[in-house]
Design a protein around this motif. Structure first.
Motif, PDB file in Angstrom:
ATOM      1  N   ASN A 171     -28.143 -77.796 -32.056  1.00 34.68           N
ATOM      2  CA  ASN A 171     -27.354 -79.002 -31.823  1.00 34.68           C
ATOM      3  C   ASN A 171     -26.088 -78.720 -31.026  1.00 34.68           C
ATOM      4  OD1 ASN A 171     -29.178 -80.617 -33.217  1.00 34.68           O
ATOM      5  ND2 ASN A 171     -28.123 -80.340 -35.179  1.00 34.68           N
ATOM      6  N   GLU A 172     -25.744 -77.430 -30.904  1.00 32.74           N
ATOM      7  CA  GLU A 172     -24.513 -77.041 -30.202  1.00 32.74           C
ATOM      8  C   GLU A 172     -24.766 -76.428 -28.834  1.00 32.74           C
ATOM      9  OE1 GLU A 172     -22.064 -76.026 -34.316  1.00 32.74           O
ATOM     10  OE2 GLU A 172     -23.071 -74.419 -33.220  1.00 32.74           O
ATOM     11  N   THR A 173     -25.895 -75.735 -28.687  1.00 32.70           N
ATOM     12  CA  THR A 173     -26.152 -75.037 -27.423  1.00 32.70           C
ATOM     13  C   THR A 173     -27.633 -75.070 -27.054  1.00 32.70           C
ATOM     14  OG1 THR A 173     -26.514 -72.894 -28.503  1.00 32.70           O
ATOM     15  CG2 THR A 173     -24.252 -73.392 -27.811  1.00 32.70           C
ATOM     16  N   GLU A 174     -27.877 -74.907 -25.757  1.00 30.33           N
ATOM     17  CA  GLU A 174     -29.226 -74.692 -25.228  1.00 30.33           C
ATOM     18  C   GLU A 174     -29.135 -73.499 -24.285  1.00 30.33           C
ATOM     19  OE1 GLU A 174     -30.600 -78.212 -23.293  1.00 30.33           O
ATOM     20  OE2 GLU A 174     -30.395 -79.462 -25.089  1.00 30.33           O
ATOM     21  N   ILE A 175     -29.885 -72.445 -24.606  1.00 25.75           N
ATOM     22  CA  ILE A 175     -29.777 -71.205 -23.834  1.00 25.75           C
ATOM     23  C   ILE A 175     -31.157 -70.680 -23.502  1.00 25.75           C
ATOM     24  CG2 ILE A 175     -28.886 -68.833 -23.826  1.00 25.75           C
ATOM     25  CD1 ILE A 175     -26.815 -69.804 -25.907  1.00 25.75           C
ATOM     26  N   GLU A 176     -31.336 -70.331 -22.235  1.00 28.44           N
ATOM     27  CA  GLU A 176     -32.559 -69.695 -21.753  1.00 28.44           C
ATOM     28  C   GLU A 176     -32.160 -68.405 -21.066  1.00 28.44           C
ATOM     29  OE1 GLU A 176     -33.472 -72.714 -19.033  1.00 28.44           O
ATOM     30  OE2 GLU A 176     -33.560 -74.230 -20.588  1.00 28.44           O
ATOM     31  N   ALA A 177     -32.842 -67.323 -21.407  1.00 29.89           N
ATOM     32  CA  ALA A 177     -32.512 -66.029 -20.819  1.00 29.89           C
ATOM     33  C   ALA A 177     -33.768 -65.236 -20.511  1.00 29.89           C
ATOM     34  CB  ALA A 177     -31.608 -65.226 -21.753  1.00 29.89           C
ATOM     35  N   GLY A 178     -33.755 -64.574 -19.384  1.00 33.06           N
ATOM     36  CA  GLY A 178     -34.766 -63.594 -19.023  1.00 33.06           C
ATOM     37  C   GLY A 178     -34.073 -62.270 -18.794  1.00 33.06           C
ATOM     38  N   PHE A 179     -34.507 -61.239 -19.500  1.00 34.25           N
ATOM     39  CA  PHE A 179     -33.837 -59.939 -19.456  1.00 34.25           C
ATOM     40  C   PHE A 179     -34.850 -58.852 -19.175  1.00 34.25           C
ATOM     41  CE2 PHE A 179     -32.154 -56.127 -21.690  1.00 34.25           C
ATOM     42  CZ  PHE A 179     -30.963 -55.987 -20.994  1.00 34.25           C
ATOM     43  N   GLN A 180     -34.545 -57.986 -18.223  1.00 32.90           N
ATOM     44  CA  GLN A 180     -35.413 -56.853 -17.893  1.00 32.90           C
ATOM     45  C   GLN A 180     -34.590 -55.575 -17.973  1.00 32.90           C
ATOM     46  OE1 GLN A 180     -37.900 -57.395 -14.490  1.00 32.90           O
ATOM     47  NE2 GLN A 180     -38.344 -55.216 -14.287  1.00 32.90           N
ATOM     48  N   ILE A 181     -35.060 -54.640 -18.783  1.00 41.10           N
ATOM     49  CA  ILE A 181     -34.323 -53.383 -18.954  1.00 41.10           C
ATOM     50  C   ILE A 181     -34.348 -52.550 -17.686  1.00 41.10           C
ATOM     51  CG2 ILE A 181     -34.325 -51.165 -20.181  1.00 41.10           C
ATOM     52  CD1 ILE A 181     -35.284 -52.710 -22.676  1.00 41.10           C
ATOM     53  N   ASP A 182     -35.531 -52.380 -17.110  1.00 37.78           N
ATOM     54  CA  ASP A 182     -35.672 -51.513 -15.936  1.00 37.78           C
ATOM     55  C   ASP A 182     -35.525 -52.353 -14.673  1.00 37.78           C
ATOM     56  OD1 ASP A 182     -36.362 -49.196 -17.594  1.00 37.78           O
ATOM     57  OD2 ASP A 182     -38.186 -50.332 -18.009  1.00 37.78           O
ATOM     58  N   GLY A 183     -34.319 -52.799 -14.420  1.00 37.74           N
ATOM     59  CA  GLY A 183     -34.053 -53.661 -13.286  1.00 37.74           C
ATOM     60  C   GLY A 183     -33.275 -52.947 -12.191  1.00 37.74           C
ATOM     61  N   SER A 184     -32.568 -53.741 -11.413  1.00 34.72           N
ATOM     62  CA  SER A 184     -31.791 -53.185 -10.302  1.00 34.72           C
ATOM     63  C   SER A 184     -30.371 -53.736 -10.276  1.00 34.72           C
ATOM     64  CB  SER A 184     -32.491 -53.489  -8.974  1.00 34.72           C
ATOM     65  OG  SER A 184     -32.640 -54.901  -8.818  1.00 34.72           O
ATOM     66  N   GLY A 185     -29.951 -54.386 -11.366  1.00 33.89           N
ATOM     67  CA  GLY A 185     -28.589 -54.903 -11.436  1.00 33.89           C
ATOM     68  C   GLY A 185     -28.438 -56.306 -10.900  1.00 33.89           C
ATOM     69  N   LYS A 186     -29.515 -57.081 -10.900  1.00 33.96           N
ATOM     70  CA  LYS A 186     -29.452 -58.459 -10.396  1.00 33.96           C
ATOM     71  C   LYS A 186     -29.089 -59.409 -11.531  1.00 33.96           C
ATOM     72  CE  LYS A 186     -33.543 -58.134  -8.450  1.00 33.96           C
ATOM     73  NZ  LYS A 186     -34.791 -58.443  -7.750  1.00 33.96           N
ATOM     74  N   ALA A 187     -28.035 -60.182 -11.317  1.00 33.31           N
ATOM     75  CA  ALA A 187     -27.575 -61.135 -12.322  1.00 33.31           C
ATOM     76  C   ALA A 187     -27.537 -62.534 -11.727  1.00 33.31           C
ATOM     77  CB  ALA A 187     -26.184 -60.751 -12.820  1.00 33.31           C
ATOM     78  N   ASP A 188     -28.065 -63.470 -12.476  1.00 33.51           N
ATOM     79  CA  ASP A 188     -28.007 -64.892 -12.130  1.00 33.51           C
ATOM     80  C   ASP A 188     -27.610 -65.612 -13.408  1.00 33.51           C
ATOM     81  OD1 ASP A 188     -28.269 -67.433 -11.152  1.00 33.51           O
ATOM     82  OD2 ASP A 188     -30.445 -67.361 -10.929  1.00 33.51           O
ATOM     83  N   VAL A 189     -26.304 -65.793 -13.592  1.00 36.24           N
ATOM     84  CA  VAL A 189     -25.752 -66.230 -14.866  1.00 36.24           C
ATOM     85  C   VAL A 189     -24.922 -67.491 -14.688  1.00 36.24           C
ATOM     86  CG1 VAL A 189     -24.239 -65.570 -16.779  1.00 36.24           C
ATOM     87  CG2 VAL A 189     -25.655 -63.835 -15.676  1.00 36.24           C
TER      88      VAL A 189
END
Length: 195
Positions: free
Chosen positions: A12-30
């Motif tokens: 009721n307070e937040t809506e959050i969607e996240a995709g996380f990859q450990i072996d990535g290249s440092g790409k953030a879209d936040v």
């Protein structure tokens, strides 16, 4: 095998969607609606060489607390899910980052026994709505839901922005080391045989 996870959390307070990859290249879209928090999460991602896509909508008209804490919950869940059984990983990691006059050390144990230690200089004075005390709520939620023993120690610093920036960068570096696959090691790095 790809070490990645997607989490969708709605309250009721937040809506959050996240995709996380450990072996990535440092790409953030936040995008959380909190500019400074976006900046910190981006630094964590870049310096940890992860990939992170995160969208959060929260009751920012109340304050930032619910959004910041729930992002910590979601990111911790994504990390834990991406790690799976935590087999073959180094488990421990450390990062130390200077940022101008500030210096922070972060130590991580992916033990599945959550605990947060958070030591900052007593002289710190908050300068805005996202402060070191709100950041602690993120780290606590991230630790609990990620299953990590997290020790954050700021040796010194005056500027709160610099202190927080050094912490988030050091966390990325420490977690990168802890998540690395230990070459030639099979199973979990524990005398119990389970993390």
């Amino acid at each position: 095998m790809e070490r990645a996870a997607t989490i969708d959390r709605r309250t009721n307070e937040t809506e959050i969607e996240a995709g996380f990859q450990i072996d990535g290249s440092g790409k953030a879209d936040v995008a959380t609606g909190i500019g400074f928090f976006d900046h910190m999460l981006t630094l964590f991602t870049v310096h940890g060489f992860f990939d992170l896509t995160l969208r959060a909508r929260g009751d920012l008209e109340v304050d930032f607390h619910h959004t910041v804490e729930d992002v910590g919950i979601v990111l911790g869940q994504a990390l834990s899910r991406a790690l799976g059984k935590r087999e073959g990983i180094c488990r421990y990691g450390q990062g130390a980052v200077p940022m101008d006059e500030a210096f922070s050390r972060v130590n991580v144990d992916l033990s599945n026994r959550p605990f947060l230690v958070y030591h900052l200089p007593s002289t710190i004075r908050s300068q805005g709505p996202f402060d070191a005390y709100l950041a602690r709520e993120f780290f606590r939620a991230f630790s609990v839901h990620g299953g990590l023993n997290l020790h954050i120690n700021v040796d010194y610093g005056e500027n709160e922005h610099h202190i927080l920036e050094s912490i988030f960068k050091a966390l990325g570096r420490a977690l990168n080391v802890a998540c690395k696959r230990h070459e030639g090691f099979i199973g979990t790095l524990s005398s119990k045989g389970l993390l």
